[in-house]
Design a protein around this motif. Structure first.
Motif, PDB file in Angstrom:
ATOM      1  N   GLY A 113       0.838  -1.194   0.000  1.00 29.54           N
ATOM      2  CA  GLY A 113       0.000   0.000   0.000  1.00 29.54           C
ATOM      3  C   GLY A 113       0.872   1.242   0.000  1.00 29.54           C
ATOM      4  N   ASP A 114       0.558   2.188   0.896  1.00 28.45           N
ATOM      5  CA  ASP A 114       1.348   3.416   0.966  1.00 28.45           C
ATOM      6  C   ASP A 114       2.512   3.283   1.941  1.00 28.45           C
ATOM      7  OD1 ASP A 114      -0.705   4.326  -0.549  1.00 28.45           O
ATOM      8  OD2 ASP A 114      -1.785   5.211   1.146  1.00 28.45           O
ATOM      9  N   TYR A 115       2.684   2.112   2.506  1.00 22.10           N
ATOM     10  CA  TYR A 115       3.681   1.980   3.571  1.00 22.10           C
ATOM     11  C   TYR A 115       4.956   1.333   3.067  1.00 22.10           C
ATOM     12  CZ  TYR A 115      -0.130   2.972   6.784  1.00 22.10           C
ATOM     13  OH  TYR A 115      -1.168   3.560   7.441  1.00 22.10           O
ATOM     14  N   ARG A 116       6.071   1.823   3.611  1.00 24.01           N
ATOM     15  CA  ARG A 116       7.337   1.168   3.366  1.00 24.01           C
ATOM     16  C   ARG A 116       7.932   0.739   4.699  1.00 24.01           C
ATOM     17  NH1 ARG A 116      11.888   3.394   1.257  1.00 24.01           N
ATOM     18  NH2 ARG A 116      11.059   5.466   1.689  1.00 24.01           N
ATOM     19  N   PHE A 117       8.546  -0.431   4.717  1.00 24.26           N
ATOM     20  CA  PHE A 117       9.119  -0.947   5.950  1.00 24.26           C
ATOM     21  C   PHE A 117      10.547  -1.395   5.702  1.00 24.26           C
ATOM     22  CE2 PHE A 117       4.645  -2.007   5.936  1.00 24.26           C
ATOM     23  CZ  PHE A 117       4.226  -1.614   7.191  1.00 24.26           C
ATOM     24  N   VAL A 118      11.305  -1.460   6.809  1.00 22.87           N
ATOM     25  CA  VAL A 118      12.568  -2.176   6.729  1.00 22.87           C
ATOM     26  C   VAL A 118      12.535  -3.267   7.800  1.00 22.87           C
ATOM     27  CG1 VAL A 118      13.753  -0.525   8.256  1.00 22.87           C
ATOM     28  CG2 VAL A 118      15.076  -1.999   6.727  1.00 22.87           C
ATOM     29  N   PHE A 119      13.014  -4.437   7.401  1.00 20.10           N
ATOM     30  CA  PHE A 119      13.053  -5.566   8.322  1.00 20.10           C
ATOM     31  C   PHE A 119      14.364  -5.508   9.093  1.00 20.10           C
ATOM     32  CE2 PHE A 119      14.146 -10.265   8.686  1.00 20.10           C
ATOM     33  CZ  PHE A 119      13.408 -10.441   9.852  1.00 20.10           C
ATOM     34  N   GLU A 120      14.267  -5.349  10.403  1.00 17.37           N
ATOM     35  CA  GLU A 120      15.476  -5.151  11.202  1.00 17.37           C
ATOM     36  C   GLU A 120      15.989  -6.424  11.851  1.00 17.37           C
ATOM     37  OE1 GLU A 120      15.165  -0.604  12.632  1.00 17.37           O
ATOM     38  OE2 GLU A 120      13.999  -2.034  13.808  1.00 17.37           O
ATOM     39  N   GLY A 121      15.418  -7.555  11.451  1.00 15.81           N
ATOM     40  CA  GLY A 121      15.939  -8.808  11.997  1.00 15.81           C
ATOM     41  C   GLY A 121      15.130  -9.336  13.162  1.00 15.81           C
ATOM     42  N   VAL A 122      15.604 -10.445  13.690  1.00 13.37           N
ATOM     43  CA  VAL A 122      14.859 -11.172  14.713  1.00 13.37           C
ATOM     44  C   VAL A 122      15.709 -11.278  15.961  1.00 13.37           C
ATOM     45  CG1 VAL A 122      13.911 -13.439  15.297  1.00 13.37           C
ATOM     46  CG2 VAL A 122      13.571 -12.502  13.013  1.00 13.37           C
ATOM     47  N   SER A 123      15.092 -11.060  17.114  1.00 15.83           N
ATOM     48  CA  SER A 123      15.808 -11.270  18.369  1.00 15.83           C
ATOM     49  C   SER A 123      15.016 -12.238  19.239  1.00 15.83           C
ATOM     50  CB  SER A 123      15.987  -9.941  19.093  1.00 15.83           C
ATOM     51  OG  SER A 123      14.726  -9.334  19.282  1.00 15.83           O
ATOM     52  N   ILE A 124      15.660 -12.780  20.243  1.00 15.19           N
ATOM     53  CA  ILE A 124      14.996 -13.756  21.111  1.00 15.19           C
ATOM     54  C   ILE A 124      14.564 -13.077  22.401  1.00 15.19           C
ATOM     55  CG2 ILE A 124      15.295 -15.915  22.371  1.00 15.19           C
ATOM     56  CD1 ILE A 124      15.484 -16.375  19.440  1.00 15.19           C
ATOM     57  N   HIS A 125      13.335 -13.308  22.783  1.00 20.84           N
ATOM     58  CA  HIS A 125      12.846 -12.744  24.037  1.00 20.84           C
ATOM     59  C   HIS A 125      12.287 -13.849  24.914  1.00 20.84           C
ATOM     60  CE1 HIS A 125      12.838  -8.305  23.586  1.00 20.84           C
ATOM     61  NE2 HIS A 125      13.201  -8.689  22.365  1.00 20.84           N
ATOM     62  N   GLU A 126      12.438 -13.635  26.207  1.00 24.04           N
ATOM     63  CA  GLU A 126      11.923 -14.641  27.121  1.00 24.04           C
ATOM     64  C   GLU A 126      10.669 -14.113  27.805  1.00 24.04           C
ATOM     65  OE1 GLU A 126      13.678 -17.475  30.614  1.00 24.04           O
ATOM     66  OE2 GLU A 126      15.079 -16.370  29.332  1.00 24.04           O
ATOM     67  N   GLY A 127       9.536 -14.789  27.601  1.00 25.08           N
ATOM     68  CA  GLY A 127       8.298 -14.401  28.286  1.00 25.08           C
ATOM     69  C   GLY A 127       8.174 -15.187  29.575  1.00 25.08           C
ATOM     70  N   PRO A 128       7.093 -14.975  30.314  1.00 25.46           N
ATOM     71  CA  PRO A 128       6.915 -15.680  31.579  1.00 25.46           C
ATOM     72  C   PRO A 128       6.919 -17.200  31.422  1.00 25.46           C
ATOM     73  CG  PRO A 128       4.925 -14.453  30.966  1.00 25.46           C
ATOM     74  CD  PRO A 128       6.006 -14.039  30.030  1.00 25.46           C
ATOM     75  N   ASN A 129       6.282 -17.707  30.371  1.00 28.08           N
ATOM     76  CA  ASN A 129       6.250 -19.156  30.182  1.00 28.08           C
ATOM     77  C   ASN A 129       6.432 -19.537  28.721  1.00 28.08           C
ATOM     78  OD1 ASN A 129       3.799 -18.041  29.550  1.00 28.08           O
ATOM     79  ND2 ASN A 129       2.627 -19.869  30.083  1.00 28.08           N
ATOM     80  N   TYR A 130       7.145 -18.660  27.993  1.00 28.33           N
ATOM     81  CA  TYR A 130       7.398 -18.990  26.591  1.00 28.33           C
ATOM     82  C   TYR A 130       8.702 -18.318  26.154  1.00 28.33           C
ATOM     83  CZ  TYR A 130       5.448 -14.312  25.933  1.00 28.33           C
ATOM     84  OH  TYR A 130       5.210 -12.970  26.003  1.00 28.33           O
TER      85      TYR A 130
END
Lengths: 135, 640
Positions: free
Chosen positions: B530-547
């Protein structure tokens, strides 16, 4: 290192949620592709819970998406493709049941219900007219 | 100990409900004030016992007491507290306990709020309601006991399905059940009225509040469920015509019909036969919905045949309670009822048409949901009934329904002069056409079907607004002050009817103008949709309470959101051994930007999916408007 381990763990688990098209699946011809999309929405992913092959990322769904596109490119009509799929998987594969045989009641019932309702409505209106304004 | 107390309270609640039922009905028959008084008290005792029992189960979940089988199979130490507690009703046994708790609350609420009603009638309602409660308490105790122990207790539980670990889905069942179960009061009202020969407009005035309360809850429950499906299932669908969804839609459609037909009955007793029947059927559909969801019959007829205990019990409840109600109904219909007097241009006839359309819609969803089971059971093989069927069949019902809908609130009882609605509705037509033209300017490739759909949704919105404007004669002197002095039910209708139009607009927006991008991207790669442009900045790992989550980062490069980021996640819940996709959504009224993180390809590129869902939020805003309309209606002293 941890990252790699996590990625490996990730790969082991079955996804619970859906996605559609994978990159590179779409056809370059926009008309054929839009036909493929609307056709895919009517075809059930047989190994999923109530999802069309367009919504699912199961392997079978992907295979069927590719198959549908392959056939479209070859010039098959939508009906040909549906026929090929029902021959292979049975009627269960179609989200829009065929208008035939034991499905006739399914298709006609809503219209019969509507007609009965409208008939009752007109009947009551006519009756109140005959009874006059008070009664 | 506390668990045993909960179990004991549940058994006692069953006994109390039988006393409530028996004494209520016997007391009403003998006109014995003492017995009836005891029956009324019993509603409070039953409610208290059920609260106790439910709290005991919540406690077991909260403390992760794995010596309770249900907790061990549905919970886990690592879960956040809110999902430990919400996990109480995230399973069959617990949700059935929630169901009876709602029954208890509604029974007690009716007893407390009905002090102005004749005692014998109250006692009948409460007596019938008590027995309805007994059947479900029996169901829980004999087939689905939540307090069953597991010895020796395991060290750890099995966990809760991660897609249920979500705030919206924690609140969804209580709201939905408050809706379903509310119709039990309506049902008891109808049966009591028929036993008592109290079939008059007074009865209808009393019952409509309960119809409205249940309907508001059911509307909110369905809306929340749909919203959850939208953001949790990973691509932004909002309604799937899944049998489980249809199970809640059927009582909603029937309840909406009831809501309208009871208006006529509350005025002068007309439509009595139909209103009573609808009251019975709406509850029957709530029960059938429960049967469909709880018996396993949906997964396959054969799975049901292998383990039929629960399903057969619920089927038994349905056949006995609905069968008995229909028998009472057949007997009561021998009495004379007020004849229907309906002029084509009167409010009665439009409410009748409303019921014709809604009853047809209910029938359609009912047939579409049950037909595959029926065909399979008869040995014709399996068929699927999905969205294309419902779209094809409901369209011819919706088109005339929505065309006629805005006329309703203008009409007076019996007969209306066309001059009352001609000007305001002409205004609505003009405004609708102008709005469609404006859309055509923004999106020249609109297409004729979409243009007509848009016209329909604007017609519903402006047509609904035209009613208060027209009835207050807003544009003549003193119009503005008249606008605020209209009867409250008119505001209720305006809000709810406009809500349908707003919802339709949302559906059109996301169906017709959804844009989609699927790419495989390297870190730092740019993409546009659409009218939007993005840049993909990569993936990082996060730790949730149970995931553990892989979190992708997408940065907006253009548009009003420039510099903002979206963080779609892929989560792994180790305890439950499953994976979920958490979409990241940039919310605005005009459009949602909906991003999901896909899998990693062999060449290390990452699949990214971004959707633009224009106007999608209007779907739930419309639903909310309907529920708000219901609440405004509830706040009115008189409901016409």
């Amino acid at each position: 290192m941890t990252r790699r381990v996590i990625l490996m763990i990730l790969a082991l688990f079955l996804p619970l949620t859906a996605h559609s098209l994978a990159p590179g699946e779409a056809l370059s011809d926009p008309i054929l592709e839009s036909r493929a999309r609307s056709l895919s929405l009517e075809i059930r992913c047989l190994v999923c819970q109530n999802q069309s092959i367009d919504d699912s990322d199961a392997d079978l769904a992907k295979d069927l998406r590719l198959l549908v596109r392959e056939r479209l490119v070859k010039g098959d009509s939508d009906a040909d493709i549906k026929k090929m799929l029902t021959d292979r998987y049975g009627e269960f594969v179609l989200f829009r049941p065929t208008f035939s045989g034991h499905n006739i009641a399914l298709w006609l019932a809503p219209f019969i219900a509507l007609l009965l309702g409208l008939f009752a409505f007109l009947h009551i209106i006519r009756q109140s007219k005959n009874n006059g304004p008070t009664g | 100990m506390i668990v045993e107390l909960g179990h004991f309270a549940l058994i006692t609640a069953l006994l109390v409900s039988i006393i409530q039922g028996g004494l209520g009905l016997i007391g009403a028959r003998q006109n014995n004030d003492y017995l009836m008084g005891v029956s009324l008290k019993a509603t409070h005792i039953q409610c208290f016992l059920l609260l106790l029992s439910f709290s005991a189960l919540v406690y077991a979940f909260w403390r992760s007491d794995f010596s309770v089988l249900l907790v061990a199979s549905n919970s886990h130490m690592n879960k956040p507290l809110i999902y430990k507690i919400a996990g109480t009703w995230g399973n069959h046994e617990g949700s059935m306990l929630l169901w009876v708790l709602m029954l208890g609350i509604y029974g007690a609420a009716f007893a407390a709020l009905s002090s102005k009603v004749i005692l014998a009638f109250r006692a009948r309602v409460i007596g019938i309601h008590g027995f309805m409660s007994s059947t479900f308490l029996g169901f829980i105790l004999f087939t689905s006991n939540p307090f069953e122990r597991l010895l020796p207790a395991p060290y750890e539980g099995n966990g809760l399905n991660p897609i249920l670990q979500d705030p919206a889905l924690a609140a969804h069942p209580p709201l939905l059940y408050a809706g379903y179960v509310g119709f039990s009061i309506t049902f008891a009202f109808a049966v009591a009225a028929m036993l008592d020969s109290k079939m008059n407009h007074q009865w209808a005035i009393l019952v409509r509040r309960w119809v409205l309360v249940s309907w508001v809850f059911l509307t909110l429950g369905i809306g929340l469920g749909s919203f959850w499906a939208y953001y949790e299932l990973g691509w932004g669908g909002f309604w799937f015509w899944d049998p489980v969804e249809n199970a809640s839609l059927m009582p909603w459609l029937a309840g909406t019909a009831l809501l309208h037909s009871v208006m006529v009955t509350a005025r002068n007793g007309q439509f009595m036969r139909w209103t009573l029947l609808l009251a019975i059927l709406t509850y029957a559909l709530s029960l059938i919905g429960t049967f469909l969801v709880r018996s396993g019959v949906l997964t396959s007829v054969h799975a049901f045949a292998n383990d039929p205990e629960r399903g057969v019990y619920i089927l038994f409840i349905i056949v006995v309670s609905i069968g008995a109600a229909l028998a009472v109904y057949a007997r009561a219909m021998r009495q004379d009822m007020p004849r229907v007097q309906a002029n084509l241009m009167g409010r009665e006839s439009f409410l009748m048409l409303n019921n014709v359309f809604l009853a047809t819609a209910t029938t359609t969803v009912f047939i579409g949901t049950l037909y595959p089971l029926f065909v399979d059971a008869l040995g014709f093989g399996k068929i699927s009934v999905g969205a294309p069927y419902y779209a094809a069949v409901l369209m011819p019902i919706c088109v005339p329904f929505f065309m006629l809908l805005p006329f309703g609130p203008f009409l007076s009882w019996q007969k209306t002069k066309a001059s009352k609605f001609l000007k305001p509705l002409l205004g609505a037509v003009v405004l609708s056409a102008l709005s469609v033209a404006a859309f055509w300017q923004i999106r020249p490739s609109l297409g004729v079907p979409v243009a007509f759909a848009l016209l329909g949704s604007f017609w519903l919105i402006f047509g609904a607004l035209a009613a208060p404007v027209g009835r207050a004669r807003l544009f003549s002197t003193g119009g503005l002050s008249r606008l605020f002095k209209l009867p409250r039910p008119l505001y209720a209708a305006t809000l709810a009817h406009a809500g349908i139009g707003v919802m339709l607009l949302g559906i059109i927006g996301t169906t017709a103008w959804r844009e989609e991008l699927v790419v495989a991207a390297n870190e730092g790669e740019q993409m546009s949709v659409g009218d939007y442009r993005f840049v993909f900045e990569g993936v990082s790992i996060h730790e949730g309470p149970n995931y553990l989550a892989e979190r992708g980062s997408l940065k907006f490069l253009s548009g009003a959101r420039e510099g903002d980021r979206l963080y779609p996640e892929k989560r792994v819940y180790q305890a439950e051994r499953s994976q979920t996709t958490e979409a990241a959504i940039d919310v605005s009224l005009m459009r949602h930007v909906y991003a999901a993180l896909g899998e990693t390809l062999e060449d290390n590129r990452r699949v990214i999916r971004i959707w633009l869902h224009p106007l999608v939020v209007l779907i739930w805003l419309g639903g909310l408007m309907m529920a708000l309309g219901g609440m405004v209606g509830l706040s009115a002293r008189r409901l016409t």
